[in-house]
Scaffold this motif. Sequence first.
Motif, short mmCIF file in Angstrom:
data_model
loop_
_atom_site.label_atom_id
_atom_site.label_comp_id
_atom_site.label_asym_id
_atom_site.label_seq_id
_atom_site.Cartn_x
_atom_site.Cartn_y
_atom_site.Cartn_z
N TYR A 1 -58.19 -37.80 -19.61
CA TYR A 1 -57.69 -39.11 -19.00
C TYR A 1 -57.69 -40.23 -20.15
O TYR A 1 -58.64 -40.34 -20.87
CB TYR A 1 -58.77 -39.40 -17.77
CG TYR A 1 -58.50 -38.76 -16.60
CD1 TYR A 1 -57.81 -39.23 -15.46
CD2 TYR A 1 -58.99 -37.59 -16.51
CE1 TYR A 1 -57.65 -38.62 -14.31
CE2 TYR A 1 -58.85 -36.88 -15.30
CZ TYR A 1 -58.16 -37.20 -14.29
OH TYR A 1 -58.22 -36.28 -13.10
N ASP A 2 -56.88 -41.04 -20.00
CA ASP A 2 -56.68 -42.07 -20.76
C ASP A 2 -57.17 -43.28 -20.22
O ASP A 2 -56.56 -43.63 -18.91
CB ASP A 2 -55.23 -42.34 -21.22
CG ASP A 2 -54.74 -43.67 -21.85
OD1 ASP A 2 -55.57 -44.04 -22.74
OD2 ASP A 2 -53.58 -43.96 -21.96
N LEU A 3 -58.15 -43.90 -20.67
CA LEU A 3 -58.60 -45.52 -20.24
C LEU A 3 -57.71 -46.58 -20.73
O LEU A 3 -58.09 -47.69 -20.07
CB LEU A 3 -60.14 -45.48 -20.48
CG LEU A 3 -60.91 -44.89 -19.71
CD1 LEU A 3 -61.04 -45.69 -18.31
CD2 LEU A 3 -61.00 -43.34 -19.42
N GLY A 4 -56.84 -46.35 -21.43
CA GLY A 4 -55.86 -47.66 -21.99
C GLY A 4 -56.79 -48.59 -23.15
O GLY A 4 -55.64 -48.85 -23.95
N ASP A 5 -57.75 -48.66 -23.20
CA ASP A 5 -58.40 -49.51 -24.48
C ASP A 5 -59.73 -49.07 -24.64
O ASP A 5 -60.52 -48.52 -23.61
CB ASP A 5 -58.18 -50.85 -24.08
CG ASP A 5 -58.86 -51.70 -23.04
OD1 ASP A 5 -60.07 -51.28 -22.99
OD2 ASP A 5 -58.11 -52.06 -22.25
N GLN A 6 -60.32 -49.32 -25.80
CA GLN A 6 -61.54 -48.89 -26.08
C GLN A 6 -62.82 -49.69 -25.17
O GLN A 6 -63.80 -49.07 -24.82
CB GLN A 6 -62.07 -49.31 -27.68
CG GLN A 6 -61.15 -48.24 -28.43
CD GLN A 6 -61.53 -46.76 -28.28
OE1 GLN A 6 -62.83 -46.80 -27.85
NE2 GLN A 6 -61.07 -45.96 -28.88
N ALA A 7 -62.43 -50.88 -24.80
CA ALA A 7 -63.28 -51.67 -23.86
C ALA A 7 -63.72 -50.90 -22.71
O ALA A 7 -64.91 -50.79 -22.32
CB ALA A 7 -63.09 -53.16 -23.75
N ARG A 8 -62.59 -50.72 -21.90
CA ARG A 8 -62.73 -49.90 -20.63
C ARG A 8 -63.32 -48.56 -20.94
O ARG A 8 -64.55 -47.93 -20.10
CB ARG A 8 -61.47 -49.53 -20.19
CG ARG A 8 -60.78 -50.86 -19.37
CD ARG A 8 -59.42 -50.41 -18.80
NE ARG A 8 -58.83 -51.58 -18.17
CZ ARG A 8 -57.35 -51.30 -17.82
NH1 ARG A 8 -56.92 -50.17 -17.79
NH2 ARG A 8 -56.84 -52.48 -17.05
N LEU A 9 -63.11 -47.91 -21.91
CA LEU A 9 -63.83 -46.59 -22.32
C LEU A 9 -65.41 -46.69 -22.59
O LEU A 9 -66.28 -45.98 -22.25
CB LEU A 9 -63.14 -45.89 -23.63
CG LEU A 9 -63.69 -44.50 -24.04
CD1 LEU A 9 -63.39 -43.54 -23.01
CD2 LEU A 9 -62.92 -44.18 -25.41
N GLY A 10 -65.69 -47.71 -23.33
CA GLY A 10 -67.10 -47.92 -23.66
C GLY A 10 -67.72 -48.26 -22.18
O GLY A 10 -69.08 -48.00 -22.09
N GLU A 11 -67.41 -49.11 -21.20
CA GLU A 11 -67.62 -49.42 -20.12
C GLU A 11 -67.85 -48.23 -19.36
O GLU A 11 -68.89 -48.07 -18.66
CB GLU A 11 -66.75 -50.44 -19.27
CG GLU A 11 -67.23 -51.01 -18.03
CD GLU A 11 -66.52 -51.92 -17.23
OE1 GLU A 11 -66.69 -51.89 -16.04
OE2 GLU A 11 -65.48 -52.45 -18.02
N LEU A 12 -66.94 -47.46 -19.13
CA LEU A 12 -67.21 -46.21 -18.28
C LEU A 12 -68.26 -45.22 -18.85
O LEU A 12 -68.94 -44.56 -18.34
CB LEU A 12 -66.02 -45.08 -18.35
CG LEU A 12 -65.72 -43.94 -17.71
CD1 LEU A 12 -66.39 -44.22 -16.28
CD2 LEU A 12 -64.58 -43.30 -18.01
N ARG A 13 -68.27 -45.12 -20.44
CA ARG A 13 -69.41 -44.31 -20.98
C ARG A 13 -70.63 -44.67 -20.66
O ARG A 13 -71.73 -44.09 -20.15
CB ARG A 13 -69.24 -44.54 -22.52
CG ARG A 13 -70.27 -43.41 -23.44
CD ARG A 13 -70.08 -43.56 -24.67
NE ARG A 13 -70.89 -42.89 -25.29
CZ ARG A 13 -70.56 -41.67 -25.89
NH1 ARG A 13 -69.30 -41.59 -26.23
NH2 ARG A 13 -71.31 -40.88 -26.68
N ALA A 14 -70.93 -46.16 -20.75
CA ALA A 14 -72.09 -46.80 -20.40
C ALA A 14 -72.65 -46.64 -18.93
O ALA A 14 -73.67 -46.46 -18.37
CB ALA A 14 -72.19 -48.26 -20.63
N ARG A 15 -71.68 -46.50 -17.88
CA ARG A 15 -71.65 -46.33 -16.52
C ARG A 15 -72.28 -44.86 -16.36
O ARG A 15 -73.01 -44.80 -15.48
CB ARG A 15 -70.40 -46.65 -15.69
CG ARG A 15 -70.68 -46.87 -14.22
CD ARG A 15 -69.76 -47.83 -13.62
NE ARG A 15 -68.42 -46.90 -13.46
CZ ARG A 15 -67.31 -47.43 -13.97
NH1 ARG A 15 -67.35 -48.66 -14.65
NH2 ARG A 15 -66.28 -46.69 -13.80
N LEU A 16 -71.60 -43.93 -16.96
CA LEU A 16 -71.70 -42.80 -16.56
C LEU A 16 -73.05 -42.30 -17.20
O LEU A 16 -74.07 -41.77 -16.38
CB LEU A 16 -70.82 -41.67 -17.39
CG LEU A 16 -69.46 -41.68 -16.98
CD1 LEU A 16 -68.45 -40.97 -17.79
CD2 LEU A 16 -69.15 -40.91 -15.56
#
Length: 282
Positions: free
Chosen positions: A69-84
């Motif tokens: 899955y593509d998150l679109g940008d690194q900020a969103r990717l980092g936010e998802l990683r932290a939440r997981l």
Amino acid sequence: MQTLQTCTPARLCYLHLASKEPQRQIDFYRRMLDMGCLAQPDGSWILSGPQRAMLVSPADHSGLLAAAYDLGDQARLGELRARLIENGCAVEDIDSPLLEPCAFLIRDPQGRQTIFGVSRTDSSADRPGMPGRLQHVVFQTTELEAMIDFYVNTVGYTVSDNVVDEQTGQLMVCFLRSDDEHHSLAFFRGSKNEWDHHCYETNEWNDIRDWGDRFAKERITIFFGPGRHGPGNNLFFMVVDADRNRLEFSAELEMTDAARQPGVWPQEEYTLNSWGRAWIRS
């Protein structure tokens, strides 16, 4: 509640397939889905076409290794990683030729791999070919409730629709969204744990016709459809690829507001195909 749709929208961007006969599989997707091919140093191949991509790796079995899955940008990717991580989900770093650095994968309780990342610049977007954006992936599972609990409460997918056996009240199918589209992931209750199918979203009904004509010229028979699904309200048909993996072509998939409550449908043929006969998993 924070969800993928409301906080970190994610869109399916590629599949990683294993194949016992990779050249035959590559030839199928090049010929039938207008996908170019690029060999990789590790012996795998990148296939890419207009809004669709996959990795194909030689293996002693055929099937799906991972969905990305593509998150679109690194900020969103980092936010998802932290939440997981906060939710107790193990994340593993991964290098992918189709994703920017910092991509990672997770494994569900039955071992399925889902990759999250940011797509590299898509040079295939301008590649000529019929419309068909890689849109969703579906599995069968013997542990449906556990899978839904993981993907909803740990990862952040949202339930769009449930299909229920009216006699027993048992959940039979669940459609899950990761952005505003009705579903990018779904699970059917079945007697096996296996990949069910993946889908390409076209622009309109005429595209469904044109894809059908393309497969007809190659004597590749539609095994389900054409028809219209109840959940998602999309037009569709299904065929199989060179490895007998099932693929779907769809149009007019429902857009779903974040506040919409999950729908409930009866487990019957009309739910899966309001036009006629349906493929009921068992």
